[in-house]
Design a protein around this motif. Sequence first.
Motif, PDB file in Angstrom:
ATOM      1  N   PRO A  87       0.818  -1.217   0.000  1.00 20.00           N
ATOM      2  CA  PRO A  87       0.000   0.000   0.000  1.00 20.00           C
ATOM      3  C   PRO A  87       0.850   1.265   0.000  1.00 20.00           C
ATOM      4  CG  PRO A  87      -0.014  -1.043   2.158  1.00 20.00           C
ATOM      5  CD  PRO A  87       0.665  -1.998   1.235  1.00 20.00           C
ATOM      6  N   GLU A  88       0.174   2.352  -0.271  1.00 17.32           N
ATOM      7  CA  GLU A  88       0.857   3.637  -0.416  1.00 17.32           C
ATOM      8  C   GLU A  88       1.090   4.298   0.944  1.00 17.32           C
ATOM      9  OE1 GLU A  88      -0.356   7.975  -2.323  1.00 17.32           O
ATOM     10  OE2 GLU A  88      -1.273   6.139  -3.095  1.00 17.32           O
ATOM     11  N   SER A 259      -6.250  -0.152  -8.102  1.00 18.93           N
ATOM     12  CA  SER A 259      -5.183  -0.449  -7.149  1.00 18.93           C
ATOM     13  C   SER A 259      -3.788  -0.223  -7.696  1.00 18.93           C
ATOM     14  CB  SER A 259      -5.294  -1.910  -6.701  1.00 18.93           C
ATOM     15  OG  SER A 259      -5.141  -2.782  -7.817  1.00 18.93           O
ATOM     16  N   LYS A 263      -1.368   4.264  -7.381  1.00 18.95           N
ATOM     17  CA  LYS A 263      -0.300   3.930  -6.440  1.00 18.95           C
ATOM     18  C   LYS A 263       1.057   3.878  -7.116  1.00 18.95           C
ATOM     19  CE  LYS A 263      -0.195  -0.342  -4.956  1.00 18.95           C
ATOM     20  NZ  LYS A 263       1.115  -0.923  -5.369  1.00 18.95           N
ATOM     21  N   SER A 318     -17.846   1.405  -9.369  1.00 15.71           N
ATOM     22  CA  SER A 318     -16.487   0.845  -9.384  1.00 15.71           C
ATOM     23  C   SER A 318     -15.604   1.665 -10.320  1.00 15.71           C
ATOM     24  CB  SER A 318     -16.514  -0.614  -9.836  1.00 15.71           C
ATOM     25  OG  SER A 318     -17.113  -0.731 -11.114  1.00 15.71           O
ATOM     26  N   ASP A 325     -13.982  -3.302  -7.452  1.00 13.54           N
ATOM     27  CA  ASP A 325     -12.929  -2.511  -6.812  1.00 13.54           C
ATOM     28  C   ASP A 325     -13.315  -1.033  -6.772  1.00 13.54           C
ATOM     29  OD1 ASP A 325     -10.564  -1.462  -5.827  1.00 13.54           O
ATOM     30  OD2 ASP A 325      -9.284  -2.683  -7.124  1.00 13.54           O
ATOM     31  N   ARG A 327     -11.287   1.240  -5.163  1.00 12.74           N
ATOM     32  CA  ARG A 327     -10.097   2.023  -4.865  1.00 12.74           C
ATOM     33  C   ARG A 327      -9.874   3.107  -5.918  1.00 12.74           C
ATOM     34  NH1 ARG A 327      -6.116  -3.012  -3.660  1.00 12.74           N
ATOM     35  NH2 ARG A 327      -7.482  -3.909  -5.255  1.00 12.74           N
ATOM     36  N   GLU A 328      -9.764   4.359  -5.447  1.00 10.80           N
ATOM     37  CA  GLU A 328      -9.525   5.525  -6.310  1.00 10.80           C
ATOM     38  C   GLU A 328     -10.609   5.689  -7.376  1.00 10.80           C
ATOM     39  OE1 GLU A 328      -7.064   7.689  -5.842  1.00 10.80           O
ATOM     40  OE2 GLU A 328      -5.979   6.579  -4.295  1.00 10.80           O
ATOM     41  N   ASN A 355     -19.356  -2.923  -1.671  1.00  7.71           N
ATOM     42  CA  ASN A 355     -18.093  -2.248  -1.366  1.00  7.71           C
ATOM     43  C   ASN A 355     -18.281  -0.743  -1.305  1.00  7.71           C
ATOM     44  OD1 ASN A 355     -16.668  -4.619  -1.169  1.00  7.71           O
ATOM     45  ND2 ASN A 355     -15.835  -4.530  -3.240  1.00  7.71           N
ATOM     46  N   ILE A 359     -17.516   2.759   1.655  1.00 10.99           N
ATOM     47  CA  ILE A 359     -16.600   3.854   1.328  1.00 10.99           C
ATOM     48  C   ILE A 359     -17.310   5.181   1.097  1.00 10.99           C
ATOM     49  CG2 ILE A 359     -14.930   4.657  -0.408  1.00 10.99           C
ATOM     50  CD1 ILE A 359     -14.149   1.743  -0.838  1.00 10.99           C
TER      51      ILE A 359
END
Length: 441
Positions: A87-88, A259, A263, A318, A325, A327-328, A355, A359
């Motif tokens: 991870p970042e 992901s 990153k 997503s 996902d 993420r971002e 998901n 978030i």
Amino acid sequence: MNIAVVGTGYVGLVTGVTLSDIGHNVTCIDIDKEKVEIMKKGTSPLYEPGLSELMNKNIKQSRLFFTTNHAEGFANAEVIYIAVGTPENEDGSANLAYVEQVAKDIAQYVVQDLIVVTKSTVPVGTNHKIKTIITENLVNNIKFEVVSNPEFLKEGSAIKDSFEGDRIVIGADSSEASAIIEKINQPFGVPVFRTDVRSAEMIKYASNAFLATKISFINEISNICDRVEANVEDVAKGMGMDKRIGPDFLKAGLGYGGSCFPKDTKALIQIAGNVHYDFQLLKGVVNVNRKQQRMIIEKLLERMPDIKGKRIAVLGLSFKPNTDDMREAASIVVTNSLIDRGAEVIAYDPIAMNNAKKILAPEVEYSTSVKGAINESDAVLILTEWDEIKDIDLNFFSEMKYPLVVDGRNCFDLETMREHHIEYHSVGRPSISCQFEKTYA
């Protein structure tokens, strides 16, 4: 061969399942007991087309196993893949804590000579660091080599990419170790490129950074097209016909997420900074992407300056289709911005809503269907180009208070939207004004 894969996230699980499918005996190791129990039953903890089917097939054929016990997982392993997350950190660098812990676990539990393969995306020099950690903590007197074998999987098509990839990169200091890893992967039938460890580590970052650059470039072109009344799809097609450029990753939209790209671009900037190099081009790519996610809000506000109390439908949550996902994902920035301006948000996604609920802001409402989200909304924003959304019955828009659609993924043909009397704003293409023009105050 007998293979252990440490980490059952996106990369680790796909790697383990596909290696078992080409005939190897694979044990996947994860510290999450509940997750392991689910996987033992053949259920994938993540959404990826075709993954659950391959899991069940190879579990039934006794080639794929899952455990939380490192000693058990390493007992017969001739090769161990490291596939845990990186991870970042706050400064953009990669957090190597999980990778370093796996190296210590390997040192403690391995009982025979083996090859350690790093699948995790790690900065240049990490594989040599892994070798040092194992050497310094080794309990048993065994010989080992460390090989870099970065992954190039795309979420939503990872199974296909495993069997039809462009290349398999193997970075090793030992030609013997490199040859063994090449033989392991031979049944995939994918071209193999062998190089040194540090170059293999850099290939992964450089590849993702270049693709992210193409995405940010075409998005900047789309913003110019908006202002000069050109069509970015035609521009991209004309560019992509040049073999030196190619058509891939020239689709204008809301930028990249997920992901990897966010990153890895920031990690490469940090890697460059660590050797006193200012990677200005890549910094620009990151800034453009950050700005692009807000573009759809700007287009909505141009047409509807005051959205307080307005009901806005958001289709697709997503970061891309065929994955859950978040993420971002652009939906995070967009829904937060809508809520901050006082709008009511009703959202729909065919896969990612569970998901998303973890978030997105608690004020977001969720619909069980595309039609339910659109019904009686004041405007529709399209954030993810799911097939279900692209194939929508355009007559659904007639149930809106006024058919206003702002499409961040260019899902629909301009003439078709005009024929259906839908006011339609997309990315880098001419807008369609509805003949029943309405002014929002």
